[in-house]
Design an enzyme around this catalytic site. Sequence first.
Site, PDB file in Angstrom:
ATOM      1  N   ARG A  54       0.803  -1.223   0.000  1.00  0.00           N
ATOM      2  CA  ARG A  54       0.000   0.000   0.000  1.00  0.00           C
ATOM      3  C   ARG A  54       0.839   1.277   0.000  1.00  0.00           C
ATOM      4  O   ARG A  54       0.597   2.191  -0.793  1.00  0.00           O
ATOM      5  CB  ARG A  54      -0.902   0.048   1.253  1.00  0.00           C
ATOM      6  CG  ARG A  54      -2.123  -0.795   1.179  1.00  0.00           C
ATOM      7  CD  ARG A  54      -2.442  -1.374   2.551  1.00  0.00           C
ATOM      8  NE  ARG A  54      -1.477  -2.425   2.799  1.00  0.00           N
ATOM      9  CZ  ARG A  54      -1.694  -3.703   2.457  1.00  0.00           C
ATOM     10  NH1 ARG A  54      -2.844  -4.060   1.994  1.00  0.00           N
ATOM     11  NH2 ARG A  54      -0.767  -4.606   2.626  1.00  0.00           N
ATOM     12  N   THR A  55       1.798   1.359   0.927  1.00  0.00           N
ATOM     13  CA  THR A  55       2.512   2.623   1.114  1.00  0.00           C
ATOM     14  C   THR A  55       3.358   2.955  -0.112  1.00  0.00           C
ATOM     15  O   THR A  55       3.327   4.075  -0.614  1.00  0.00           O
ATOM     16  CB  THR A  55       3.378   2.548   2.392  1.00  0.00           C
ATOM     17  OG1 THR A  55       2.579   2.016   3.440  1.00  0.00           O
ATOM     18  CG2 THR A  55       3.887   3.906   2.781  1.00  0.00           C
ATOM     19  N   LYS A  82      26.131  -4.715  -0.918  1.00  0.00           N
ATOM     20  CA  LYS A  82      27.602  -4.828  -0.940  1.00  0.00           C
ATOM     21  C   LYS A  82      28.224  -4.202   0.291  1.00  0.00           C
ATOM     22  O   LYS A  82      29.434  -4.002   0.350  1.00  0.00           O
ATOM     23  CB  LYS A  82      28.159  -4.127  -2.190  1.00  0.00           C
ATOM     24  CG  LYS A  82      27.657  -4.693  -3.508  1.00  0.00           C
ATOM     25  CD  LYS A  82      28.236  -3.883  -4.661  1.00  0.00           C
ATOM     26  CE  LYS A  82      27.593  -4.262  -5.984  1.00  0.00           C
ATOM     27  NZ  LYS A  82      27.907  -3.291  -7.041  1.00  0.00           N
ATOM     28  N   ARG A 104      11.201   3.973   4.006  1.00  0.00           N
ATOM     29  CA  ARG A 104      10.755   2.976   4.999  1.00  0.00           C
ATOM     30  C   ARG A 104      11.966   2.186   5.426  1.00  0.00           C
ATOM     31  O   ARG A 104      12.781   1.776   4.584  1.00  0.00           O
ATOM     32  CB  ARG A 104       9.695   2.044   4.398  1.00  0.00           C
ATOM     33  CG  ARG A 104       9.403   0.854   5.308  1.00  0.00           C
ATOM     34  CD  ARG A 104       8.222   0.040   4.881  1.00  0.00           C
ATOM     35  NE  ARG A 104       6.980   0.754   5.139  1.00  0.00           N
ATOM     36  CZ  ARG A 104       5.775   0.205   5.040  1.00  0.00           C
ATOM     37  NH1 ARG A 104       5.654  -1.061   4.687  1.00  0.00           N
ATOM     38  NH2 ARG A 104       4.690   0.911   5.282  1.00  0.00           N
ATOM     39  N   HIS A 132       4.521   5.856  11.740  1.00  0.00           N
ATOM     40  CA  HIS A 132       4.064   5.680  10.358  1.00  0.00           C
ATOM     41  C   HIS A 132       3.051   6.817  10.135  1.00  0.00           C
ATOM     42  O   HIS A 132       1.846   6.607  10.120  1.00  0.00           O
ATOM     43  CB  HIS A 132       3.413   4.294  10.217  1.00  0.00           C
ATOM     44  CG  HIS A 132       3.148   3.855   8.803  1.00  0.00           C
ATOM     45  ND1 HIS A 132       3.306   4.674   7.707  1.00  0.00           N
ATOM     46  CD2 HIS A 132       2.715   2.665   8.307  1.00  0.00           C
ATOM     47  CE1 HIS A 132       2.988   3.989   6.611  1.00  0.00           C
ATOM     48  NE2 HIS A 132       2.633   2.782   6.950  1.00  0.00           N
TER      49      HIS A 132
HETATM   50  N1   CP Z   1      -0.387  -0.179   5.929  1.00  0.00           N
HETATM   51  C1   CP Z   1       0.831  -0.375   5.363  1.00  0.00           C
HETATM   52  O1   CP Z   1       1.806   0.298   5.686  1.00  0.00           O
HETATM   53  O2   CP Z   1       0.848  -1.339   4.396  1.00  0.00           O
HETATM   54  P1   CP Z   1       2.150  -1.758   3.532  1.00  0.00           P
HETATM   55  O3   CP Z   1       3.118  -2.377   4.504  1.00  0.00           O
HETATM   56  O4   CP Z   1       1.639  -2.737   2.492  1.00  0.00           O
HETATM   57  O5   CP Z   1       2.702  -0.515   2.920  1.00  0.00           O
END
Ligand code: CP
Length: 311
Positions: A54-55, A82, A104, A132
């Site tokens: 999603r993100t 590496k 992320r 998040h």
């Molecule tokens: N909700 C969420 O962060 O989903 P993903 O890990 O698929 O991005």
Amino acid sequence: HRHLLGIENLSQADITAILDLADTFADLNRQADKHADALAGLTQINMFFENSTRTQASFEIAGKRLGADVMNMAMQASSIKKGETLIDTAMTLNAMHPDLLVVRHPQSGAVDLLAQKVNCAVLNAGDGRHEHPTQALLDALTIRRAKGRLHRLSVAICGDIAHSRVARSNIMLLGKMENRIRLIAPPTLMPAGIGDFGVEVFDNMEEGLRDVDVVMMLRLQKERMDGGFIPSEREYYHRYGLDADKLAHAKPDAIVMHPGPMNRGVEIDGTLADDINRSVIQDQVEMGVAVRMAAMDLLARNLRARVLQPV
Ligand code: CP
């Protein structure tokens, strides 16, 4: 703000401004032509050191709809393999003059550290169990559209609170917007001392869900359990999995949320997750694109304002 690193640094007014702008993008996203030029001429790099559906997809779509040049770093194929460090990788990309860096990372605090080293705007797409922020903002927009307001609601956040950056960011955002927060989890998955953050704590779904407006379910994040306590899925579903019987303790019009990815039959009944009369899970995904468009638009306005400032 120069970066979007967490909800912790945002005021009530900041949150409302992002959600108001996101509302306009949510309307745009339902048009045949979804394009705007807020990020035209800017370069966005997405660096995901942890899996995402999603993100990552929504940040990429958001950037493209706003006219940015978007590049997804394939971290599995990068020189990280590496032995290059996170900071050296970020400095290398920084030398190519990106404007927006979406990151992320599995380690809490890694995105904050990286933001101190680069010149561009950094957006935290999830760091360890820390924050998040865009998830909490998209959850907030979904709640506001479903309930018509984002204050004085009773919200239950249920499941693996201890390992959840989604829970942390949501607790901060919903608290800043003056909602009542109830946390429901087995004692082993409830962080010690969390009651000091102005939340009510329960280890029983029936009690915790009583008369709430919003039920937010969380996945068991086994990848962050470090080999410690991992509950049996069967037992967990029996006690903490959301099904119609447990939901009956909430208000009759309570909405059901889940940030995804969800494990059907572990933390939520699959039929309930698909019930469009109760579940807003697909709305959350839809709002994810709008919120990320808004966050990047606002940061880009600040970037441009700084460039135009006389030295
Ligand atoms: N909700 C969420 O962060 O989903 P993903 O890990 O698929 O991005």
